[in-house]
Design a protein around this motif. Structure first.
Motif, PDB file in Angstrom:
ATOM      1  N   ILE A 128     -13.325  -6.225   3.850  1.00  0.00           N
ATOM      2  CA  ILE A 128     -14.040  -6.488   2.656  1.00  0.00           C
ATOM      3  C   ILE A 128     -12.934  -7.003   1.526  1.00  0.00           C
ATOM      4  N   GLU A 129     -11.808  -5.893   1.368  1.00  0.00           N
ATOM      5  CA  GLU A 129     -10.936  -6.504   0.462  1.00  0.00           C
ATOM      6  C   GLU A 129     -10.345  -7.939   1.051  1.00  0.00           C
ATOM      7  N   PRO A 139      -5.077   1.621  -4.162  1.00  0.00           N
ATOM      8  CA  PRO A 139      -4.210   0.676  -4.505  1.00  0.00           C
ATOM      9  C   PRO A 139      -4.365  -0.288  -5.407  1.00  0.00           C
ATOM     10  N   GLN A 183     -20.767  -5.077  -3.030  1.00  0.00           N
ATOM     11  CA  GLN A 183     -19.266  -5.101  -3.654  1.00  0.00           C
ATOM     12  C   GLN A 183     -18.790  -6.426  -3.921  1.00  0.00           C
ATOM     13  N   ARG A 231       0.856  -1.189   0.128  1.00  0.00           N
ATOM     14  CA  ARG A 231      -0.116  -0.055   0.053  1.00  0.00           C
ATOM     15  C   ARG A 231       0.789   1.209  -0.069  1.00  0.00           C
ATOM     16  N   ASN A 258      -5.707   7.735  -1.258  1.00  0.00           N
ATOM     17  CA  ASN A 258      -5.510   7.522   0.276  1.00  0.00           C
ATOM     18  C   ASN A 258      -4.138   7.566   0.448  1.00  0.00           C
ATOM     19  N   LYS A 309     -17.410  -9.288   7.783  1.00  0.00           N
ATOM     20  CA  LYS A 309     -16.596  -8.070   8.175  1.00  0.00           C
ATOM     21  C   LYS A 309     -17.251  -7.689   9.553  1.00  0.00           C
TER      22      LYS A 309
HETATM   23  P1  XMP Z   1     -12.045  -3.088   3.793  1.00  0.00           P
HETATM   24  O1  XMP Z   1     -11.145  -3.865   3.070  1.00  0.00           O
HETATM   25  O2  XMP Z   1     -11.407  -1.921   4.801  1.00  0.00           O
HETATM   26  O3  XMP Z   1     -12.645  -1.849   2.918  1.00  0.00           O
HETATM   27  O4  XMP Z   1     -13.174  -3.686   4.704  1.00  0.00           O
HETATM   28  C1  XMP Z   1     -13.793  -1.141   3.117  1.00  0.00           C
HETATM   29  C2  XMP Z   1     -14.032  -0.431   1.860  1.00  0.00           C
HETATM   30  O5  XMP Z   1     -13.230   0.536   1.585  1.00  0.00           O
HETATM   31  C3  XMP Z   1     -12.539   0.319   0.467  1.00  0.00           C
HETATM   32  N1  XMP Z   1     -11.151   0.478   0.501  1.00  0.00           N
HETATM   33  C4  XMP Z   1     -10.358   1.437   0.149  1.00  0.00           C
HETATM   34  N2  XMP Z   1     -10.869   2.502  -0.565  1.00  0.00           N
HETATM   35  N3  XMP Z   1      -8.411   3.389  -0.904  1.00  0.00           N
HETATM   36  C5  XMP Z   1      -9.753   3.224  -1.323  1.00  0.00           C
HETATM   37  O6  XMP Z   1     -10.136   4.448  -1.690  1.00  0.00           O
HETATM   38  C6  XMP Z   1      -8.112   2.294   0.133  1.00  0.00           C
HETATM   39  O7  XMP Z   1      -6.751   2.187   0.242  1.00  0.00           O
HETATM   40  C7  XMP Z   1      -9.081   1.108   0.237  1.00  0.00           C
HETATM   41  N4  XMP Z   1      -8.892   0.229   1.181  1.00  0.00           N
HETATM   42  C8  XMP Z   1     -10.093  -0.529   1.258  1.00  0.00           C
HETATM   43  C9  XMP Z   1     -12.843  -0.931  -0.048  1.00  0.00           C
HETATM   44  O8  XMP Z   1     -12.682  -1.396  -1.420  1.00  0.00           O
HETATM   45  C10 XMP Z   1     -14.087  -1.376   0.712  1.00  0.00           C
HETATM   46  O9  XMP Z   1     -15.271  -0.614   0.015  1.00  0.00           O
END
Ligand code: XMP
Length: 515
Positions: free
Chosen positions: A512-513, A396, A436, A299, A349, A507
Motif C-alpha cells: 500500500i505504501e 515513519p 487509504q 525506517r 513500530n 497488493k
Molecule cells: P503496506 O505498505 O505494508 O501497508 O501494504 C499496510 C498498512 O500498514 C501501514 N504501514 C505502517 N503503519 N507503521 C505503521 O504504523 C509502519 O511502519 C507502517 N508501514 C506501513 C500502511 O499505511 C498501510 O495502512
C-alpha cells in the motif's frame, strides 16, 4: 463490571476477526481464541455462546485442527461456520466429504426450516457467500437440515434442543445479505445475550478503572496524532488530567500542517487537561536521513531517532508510574491467536518496549477494541471527527513516501501534493469510501515544459486503495475528471513537480505504501 461474552474459536479462517466484529456490532462482547484453547479455560470464561470459524483444512484429515466432543456438551450454544460447521458434524457423527466441484461466491440458499431461530426474519430464499470444497454429506444424529442450495444438500443444520447450529456459508461476510441478522439471531436470540456491550458504558467504565489503577501516579504517553494514541490520550486525560504527560515528536515527516493540528487539539489551547510536550525534531531527522536511499535503512533510522528523542524527553520528566500504549485488539490477536500473549506495539513500530523510560507498568486502555470501536469511543468522548476518522498513517511518515533520499525540499513537495490530493478527494465526497489514499514522491525526474521553459522536475505518484484488512488491496476507481483536476493543481501549485501519475498496482504484488 462483568460483561456477557461470546467466544470465537479460530480454526485458521481468514474471517476470524470479522466474525468477532460482527458479533460486537450486535452489542455483544466477543473475543477470539485458538482452537488449542483448553476446555477448562473455556469453562472458566463462562461464555454465553461459542462460534467456530472457517478454516483452510479438511476436518476428516488426521492432522487438521479439531476440538473434542465435550465442547458440544457444555450446554453452551455453539454455532459452527463453514469449517466449523463441518467439524461440528464430523465430531458428532455426521459425514463430511470432498465435493465434485468447489462452491464459491454468492449463492442462493433456500431455507427449509423457516421456524429455525437462526432464520427468524430471514427471507425463504436468501443470497449467501459460499467458499468450500468439502460438504456435509450426512448430518450428525439429532440434527435436521434447515437450508440447502442447488449444489449443496445441507447449507445449514441444527440440533435445536442442544442449541447446536452448523452453517456452511459465511454469515459474517457482507455478501451474505442477511448474515448480520443470522448472527444477531444466534447471539441475541439463541444465546440470549442482552446486548450490554456499548461504547458509552465502555468509556465510562474505562475512565473509572484507569482512575482507580493510577491513583495519584504519573503517566507518560507517546502521542503520534494517529487515532489510537489520540483516543488513548483523551481517555487518560479525562481520567487523571494533569497527571498525564503526552510527548509528541514532530519528526518533520508528517502531513502538511499535521503538527500544528495535533498541537491545537492537545496543546495548552486545546480542550483537554493534560501536559503536552511538542518536540520539534525536524532538523535532527533530516540530518540523520541525509544521503540515505534504502527504504529499510530509512525506517530504521526514523525508528531509532524516535527512541533517542523520546528518551531525552522522558529523562527530563523523570520516573513515571505508567506508560501508555495504544495497543488495539487486532494487535493482540495477531500476536498469536487469541488474547493470551501481551504484545506491545510501539506507536512508531520500532518493535519493543522502550526500556529506557523509567516506568513501572504499561496501560493499554484500547486493548479490547477493534479499530471501528476505537473510533466510536473517540466520538463518544467528543474528539473531533477529522481526528477520529483519520486515515492510517505509518509511523515513519513521509519518510516512506519519498523514494530515495529524504530532504526538506522533497518533504515540502510531497506534503503540498498530498494536501491538494486530499482536498480534492474530500471535495467529491470520496474520502469516506476510499480505504487509504495519499501522494508519494517518486525519485524520477523528467523533462517537461512550463510556459516557454524547459523543466527537469520530479514526478508525483497518486495512490488510492480499497481494502478490508490492509493485507490485500486494489487500486480505487477514481473518476478521471477528479484525477485530472488533482494533476493540474499539483503541477500548477507545487514547485519542483512536472508530472503526476496514478498508481494502479494492487497488493500483492505491490504494497500500500510507496517506498
Ligand atoms: P503496506 O505498505 O505494508 O501497508 O501494504 C499496510 C498498512 O500498514 C501501514 N504501514 C505502517 N503503519 N507503521 C505503521 O504504523 C509502519 O511502519 C507502517 N508501514 C506501513 C500502511 O499505511 C498501510 O495502512
Amino acid at each position: 463490571m462483568k460483561r456477557e461474552l461470546v467466544i470465537v474459536i479460530d480454526f485458521g479462517g481468514q474471517y476470524n476477526q470479522l466474525v468477532a466484529r460482527r458479533v460486537r456490532e450486535c452489542n455483544v462482547y466477543c473475543e477470539i481464541y485458538s482452537y488449542k484453547t483448553d476446555i477448562e479455560k473455556i469453562k472458566e470464561m463462562n461464555p454465553k455462546g461459542i462460534i467456530l470459524t472457517g478454516g483452510p483444512n479438511s476436518c476428516y484429515e488426521a492432522d487438521s485442527p479439531t476440538y473434542t466432543k465435550d465442547l458440544f456438551e457444555l450446554g453452551i450454544p455453539v454455532l459452527g461456520l463453514c469449517y466449523g460447521a463441518q467439524l461440528m458434524q464430523h465430531v458428532l457423527g455426521g459425514k463430511v466429504e470432498k465435493a465434485d466441484a468447489r462452491e464459491y461466491g454468492k449463492t442462493e440458499v433456500i431455507v427449509d426450516k423457516q421456524s429455525s431461530k437462526i432464520f427468524e426474519g430471514v427471507s425463504p430464499k436468501t443470497i449467501c457467500w459460499m467458499s468450500h470444497f468439502d460438504y456435509i454429506s450426512q448430518i450428525a444424529p439429532g440434527f435436521e437440515i434447515t437450508s440447502h442450495t442447488d449444489n449443496c444438500p445441507c447449507a445449514s443444520a441444527e440440533n435445536e434442543e442442544k442449541k447446536l447450529y452448523a452453517i456452511q456459508f459465511h454469515p459474517e461476510v457482507l455478501h451474505t445479505q442477511e448474515g448480520t441478522k443470522m448472527l444477531y439471531n444466534f447471539v441475541r436470540g439463541v444465546c440470549e445475550c442482552s446486548g450490554d456491550w456499548r461504547m458509552d458504558s465502555f468509556v465510562e467504565e474505562s475512565i473509572k478503572a484507569i482512575r482507580e489503577k493510577v491513583g495519584d501516579g504519573k503517566v507518560l504517553c507517546a502521542l503520534s496524532g494517529g487515532v489510537d494514541s489520540s483516543v488513548a490520550a483523551v481517555m487518560l486525560s479525562k481520567a487523571i488530567g494533569k497527571q498525564l504527560t503526552c510527548v509528541f515528536v514532530d519528526h518533520g515527516l508528517l502531513r502538511k500542517n499535521e503538527g500544528d493540528e495535533v498541537e491545537a487539539v492537545f496543546g495548552p489551547e486545546g480542550p483537554y487537561d493534560l501536559n503536552f510536550i511538542r518536540v520539534n525534531a525536524q532538523e535532527r531527522y533530516y540530518s540523520k536521513l541525509a544521503g540515505v536511499e534504502d527504504p529499510e535503512t530509512k525506517r530504521k533510522i526514523i525508528g531509532e531517532e524516535f527512541i533517542r528523542v523520546f528518551e531525552e524527553e522522558a529523562k527530563k520528566i523523570g520516573a513515571v508510574d505508567f506508560l501508555v500504549q495504544g495497543t488495539i485488539y487486532p494487535d493482540v490477536v495477531e500476536s498469536g491467536l487469541g488474547g493470551e500473549s501481551a504484545v506491545i506495539k510501539s506507536h512508531h513500530n520500532v518493535g519493543g518496549l522502550p526500556d529506557y523510560v523509567d516506568f513501572k507498568e504499561i496501560i493499554e486502555p484500547l486493548r479490547d477494541l477493534f479499530k471501528d470501536e476505537v473510533r466510536k469511543a473517540g466520538l463518544e468522548m467528543g474528539i473531533p471527527e477529522y481526528l477520529v476518522f483519520r486515515q492510517p498513517f505509518p509511523g515513519p511518515g513521509l519518510g516512506i513516501r519519498i523514494i530515495g533520499e529524504v530532504t526538506a525540499e522533497k518533504v515540502r513537495m510531497v506534503q503540498d501534493a498530498d494536501a491538494i490530493y486530499r482536498e480534492e478527494i474530500a471535495n467529491v465526497g470520496l474520502d469516506k469510501t476510499i480505504g487509504q489514499y495519499f501522494a508519494a514522491l517518486t525519485n524520477m525526474r523528467s523533462v517537461g515544459v512550463m510556459g516557454d521553459e524547459r523543466t527537469y522536475d520530479y514526478a508525483i505518484a497518486l495512490r488510492a486503495v480499497n481494502t478490508i484488512d490492509f493485507m490485500t488491496a486494489e487500486a480505487a476507481d477514481i473518476p478521471f475528471e477528479v484525477l485530472q483536476k488533482v494533476m493540474s493543481r499539483i503541477i500548477n501549485e507545487v514547485r519542483g513537480v512536472n508530472r503526476v501519475m496514478y498508481d494502479l498496482t494492487s497488493k500483492p504484488p505491490g504494497t500500500i505504501e510507496f517506498e
